[in-house]
Scaffold this motif. Structure first.
Motif, PDB file in Angstrom:
ATOM      1  N   LYS A  90       3.447  10.399   2.794  1.00 45.58           N
ATOM      2  CA  LYS A  90       2.527   9.718   1.885  1.00 45.58           C
ATOM      3  C   LYS A  90       2.347  10.532   0.608  1.00 45.58           C
ATOM      4  O   LYS A  90       2.291   9.980  -0.493  1.00 45.58           O
ATOM      5  CB  LYS A  90       1.193   9.494   2.595  1.00 45.58           C
ATOM      6  CG  LYS A  90       0.173   8.758   1.772  1.00 45.58           C
ATOM      7  CD  LYS A  90      -1.116   8.573   2.544  1.00 45.58           C
ATOM      8  CE  LYS A  90      -2.200   8.006   1.648  1.00 45.58           C
ATOM      9  NZ  LYS A  90      -3.484   7.913   2.334  1.00 45.58           N
ATOM     10  N   GLN A  91       2.281  11.853   0.752  1.00 47.80           N
ATOM     11  CA  GLN A  91       2.087  12.725  -0.412  1.00 47.80           C
ATOM     12  C   GLN A  91       3.295  12.657  -1.355  1.00 47.80           C
ATOM     13  O   GLN A  91       3.128  12.553  -2.572  1.00 47.80           O
ATOM     14  CB  GLN A  91       1.847  14.170   0.032  1.00 47.80           C
ATOM     15  CG  GLN A  91       0.542  14.373   0.775  1.00 47.80           C
ATOM     16  CD  GLN A  91       0.573  13.867   2.225  1.00 47.80           C
ATOM     17  OE1 GLN A  91       1.635  13.687   2.815  1.00 47.80           O
ATOM     18  NE2 GLN A  91      -0.590  13.604   2.782  1.00 47.80           N
ATOM     19  N   ALA A  92       4.506  12.715  -0.801  1.00 45.78           N
ATOM     20  CA  ALA A  92       5.708  12.650  -1.643  1.00 45.78           C
ATOM     21  C   ALA A  92       5.803  11.295  -2.334  1.00 45.78           C
ATOM     22  O   ALA A  92       6.146  11.216  -3.528  1.00 45.78           O
ATOM     23  CB  ALA A  92       6.958  12.918  -0.805  1.00 45.78           C
ATOM     24  N   ALA A 143      -8.791  -0.138  -0.571  1.00 49.96           N
ATOM     25  CA  ALA A 143      -7.362   0.187  -0.696  1.00 49.96           C
ATOM     26  C   ALA A 143      -6.805  -0.264  -2.042  1.00 49.96           C
ATOM     27  O   ALA A 143      -7.374  -1.115  -2.722  1.00 49.96           O
ATOM     28  CB  ALA A 143      -6.586  -0.472   0.439  1.00 49.96           C
ATOM     29  N   ARG A 144      -5.678   0.325  -2.406  1.00 45.31           N
ATOM     30  CA  ARG A 144      -4.950  -0.038  -3.630  1.00 45.31           C
ATOM     31  C   ARG A 144      -3.541  -0.463  -3.236  1.00 45.31           C
ATOM     32  O   ARG A 144      -2.988   0.035  -2.267  1.00 45.31           O
ATOM     33  CB  ARG A 144      -4.868   1.158  -4.581  1.00 45.31           C
ATOM     34  CG  ARG A 144      -6.192   1.846  -4.870  1.00 45.31           C
ATOM     35  CD  ARG A 144      -7.056   1.166  -5.851  1.00 45.31           C
ATOM     36  NE  ARG A 144      -6.487   1.298  -7.180  1.00 45.31           N
ATOM     37  CZ  ARG A 144      -6.891   0.575  -8.203  1.00 45.31           C
ATOM     38  NH1 ARG A 144      -7.841  -0.294  -8.070  1.00 45.31           N
ATOM     39  NH2 ARG A 144      -6.341   0.724  -9.382  1.00 45.31           N
ATOM     40  N   ARG A 145      -2.999  -1.377  -4.002  1.00 45.00           N
ATOM     41  CA  ARG A 145      -1.615  -1.814  -3.804  1.00 45.00           C
ATOM     42  C   ARG A 145      -0.785  -1.334  -4.986  1.00 45.00           C
ATOM     43  O   ARG A 145      -1.255  -1.299  -6.112  1.00 45.00           O
ATOM     44  CB  ARG A 145      -1.523  -3.339  -3.700  1.00 45.00           C
ATOM     45  CG  ARG A 145      -2.178  -3.875  -2.442  1.00 45.00           C
ATOM     46  CD  ARG A 145      -1.985  -5.348  -2.259  1.00 45.00           C
ATOM     47  NE  ARG A 145      -0.631  -5.769  -1.973  1.00 45.00           N
ATOM     48  CZ  ARG A 145       0.027  -5.557  -0.833  1.00 45.00           C
ATOM     49  NH1 ARG A 145      -0.563  -4.893   0.132  1.00 45.00           N
ATOM     50  NH2 ARG A 145       1.240  -6.002  -0.659  1.00 45.00           N
ATOM     51  N   ILE A 146       0.444  -0.997  -4.700  1.00 37.58           N
ATOM     52  CA  ILE A 146       1.394  -0.625  -5.744  1.00 37.58           C
ATOM     53  C   ILE A 146       2.206  -1.891  -6.032  1.00 37.58           C
ATOM     54  O   ILE A 146       2.752  -2.506  -5.110  1.00 37.58           O
ATOM     55  CB  ILE A 146       2.354   0.497  -5.262  1.00 37.58           C
ATOM     56  CG1 ILE A 146       1.592   1.647  -4.591  1.00 37.58           C
ATOM     57  CG2 ILE A 146       3.241   0.970  -6.404  1.00 37.58           C
ATOM     58  CD1 ILE A 146       0.523   2.278  -5.410  1.00 37.58           C
ATOM     59  N   VAL A 147       2.271  -2.287  -7.298  1.00 36.47           N
ATOM     60  CA  VAL A 147       3.017  -3.485  -7.685  1.00 36.47           C
ATOM     61  C   VAL A 147       3.880  -3.177  -8.905  1.00 36.47           C
ATOM     62  O   VAL A 147       3.563  -2.288  -9.695  1.00 36.47           O
ATOM     63  CB  VAL A 147       2.078  -4.683  -7.994  1.00 36.47           C
ATOM     64  CG1 VAL A 147       1.284  -5.091  -6.765  1.00 36.47           C
ATOM     65  CG2 VAL A 147       1.165  -4.374  -9.152  1.00 36.47           C
ATOM     66  N   ARG A 172       0.856  -1.181   0.000  1.00 34.42           N
ATOM     67  CA  ARG A 172       0.000   0.000   0.000  1.00 34.42           C
ATOM     68  C   ARG A 172       0.896   1.236   0.000  1.00 34.42           C
ATOM     69  O   ARG A 172       2.034   1.185   0.455  1.00 34.42           O
ATOM     70  CB  ARG A 172      -0.894   0.021   1.227  1.00 34.42           C
ATOM     71  CG  ARG A 172      -1.941  -1.055   1.231  1.00 34.42           C
ATOM     72  CD  ARG A 172      -2.783  -0.947   2.458  1.00 34.42           C
ATOM     73  NE  ARG A 172      -3.772  -2.001   2.507  1.00 34.42           N
ATOM     74  CZ  ARG A 172      -4.658  -2.131   3.470  1.00 34.42           C
ATOM     75  NH1 ARG A 172      -4.684  -1.280   4.479  1.00 34.42           N
ATOM     76  NH2 ARG A 172      -5.515  -3.113   3.440  1.00 34.42           N
ATOM     77  N   LEU A 173       0.347   2.336  -0.453  1.00 33.95           N
ATOM     78  CA  LEU A 173       1.103   3.584  -0.516  1.00 33.95           C
ATOM     79  C   LEU A 173       1.644   3.975   0.862  1.00 33.95           C
ATOM     80  O   LEU A 173       2.805   4.372   0.984  1.00 33.95           O
ATOM     81  CB  LEU A 173       0.235   4.705  -1.091  1.00 33.95           C
ATOM     82  CG  LEU A 173       0.925   6.050  -1.274  1.00 33.95           C
ATOM     83  CD1 LEU A 173       2.039   5.941  -2.312  1.00 33.95           C
ATOM     84  CD2 LEU A 173      -0.086   7.100  -1.695  1.00 33.95           C
ATOM     85  N   THR A 174       0.827   3.844   1.890  1.00 31.00           N
ATOM     86  CA  THR A 174       1.273   4.224   3.238  1.00 31.00           C
ATOM     87  C   THR A 174       2.422   3.339   3.703  1.00 31.00           C
ATOM     88  O   THR A 174       3.364   3.822   4.320  1.00 31.00           O
ATOM     89  CB  THR A 174       0.123   4.159   4.255  1.00 31.00           C
ATOM     90  OG1 THR A 174      -0.488   2.867   4.197  1.00 31.00           O
ATOM     91  CG2 THR A 174      -0.916   5.221   3.983  1.00 31.00           C
TER      92      THR A 174
END
Length: 176
Positions: free
Chosen positions: A82-84, A109-113, A70-72
């Motif tokens: 989180k913003q950067a 939620a979204r995951r970054i892959v 996740r982004l966080t």
């Protein structure tokens, strides 16, 4: 470069500054190797060659697990807001390195892959890091390189408190 007298030379020779310079030099070398790597995705190596891929992209490469995050989680791991990290992820999405996908644990939620291109970038990054580390060993000698690595690992562990994430080097495989 300004001249510093003996009483003020500590400002440019203290350990923190030397580590910062060494990190910048190492990352610049890795990015140069990436720019000239036949294994790196061509569009990304072209961006790196034109200095449009900065050291910030290394945060994604270093901190994104193969299973995604996740982004966080990614921002926390990289020590960024989180913003950067969101801005960096947007840039990496535009370059085709990563994508956002639904998180199977939480529909909101979204995951970054990594994308297949991102995985190619990651493998080229791995080879570039290995080459830069070998160049470091050649420059300072194997004994000094081993002491530096052990010292930095011990220092990164800090007071021995349990840590979560990439800075917990106690679980890192040690190679000779």
């Amino acid at each position: 470069m300004p001249s510093f007298g003996p009483e003020e030379r500590w400002r440019v020779t203290h350990l923190g500054r030397l580590m910062g310079h060494a990190l910048r030099r190492f990352d610049e070398r890795v990015l140069w190797l990436m720019a000239h790597s036949p294994q790196a995705p061509l569009a990304l190596s072209n961006l790196a060659a034109r200095a449009q891929v900065g050291a910030a992209i290394v945060h994604i490469t270093r901190h994104l697990p193969l299973g995604g995050a996740r982004l966080t989680e990614l921002a926390h791991s990289a020590g960024m807001s989180k913003q950067a990290m969101g801005d960096l992820v947007d840039q990496c999405v535009a370059w085709g390195l990563v994508r956002r996908e639904p998180d199977p644990r939480d529909a909101r939620a979204r995951r970054i892959v990594f994308t297949p291109t991102g995985l190619d970038w990651l493998q080229a990054f791995r080879r570039a890091v290995a080459q830069a580390e070998q160049e470091f060993r050649t420059a300072v000698g194997d004994a000094v390189a081993a002491v530096v690595a052990l010292g930095l690992e011990a220092y990164a562990e800090g007071d021995g408190a349990a840590r979560v994430g990439p800075y917990n080097v106690a679980h890192r495989e040690r190679t000779p």
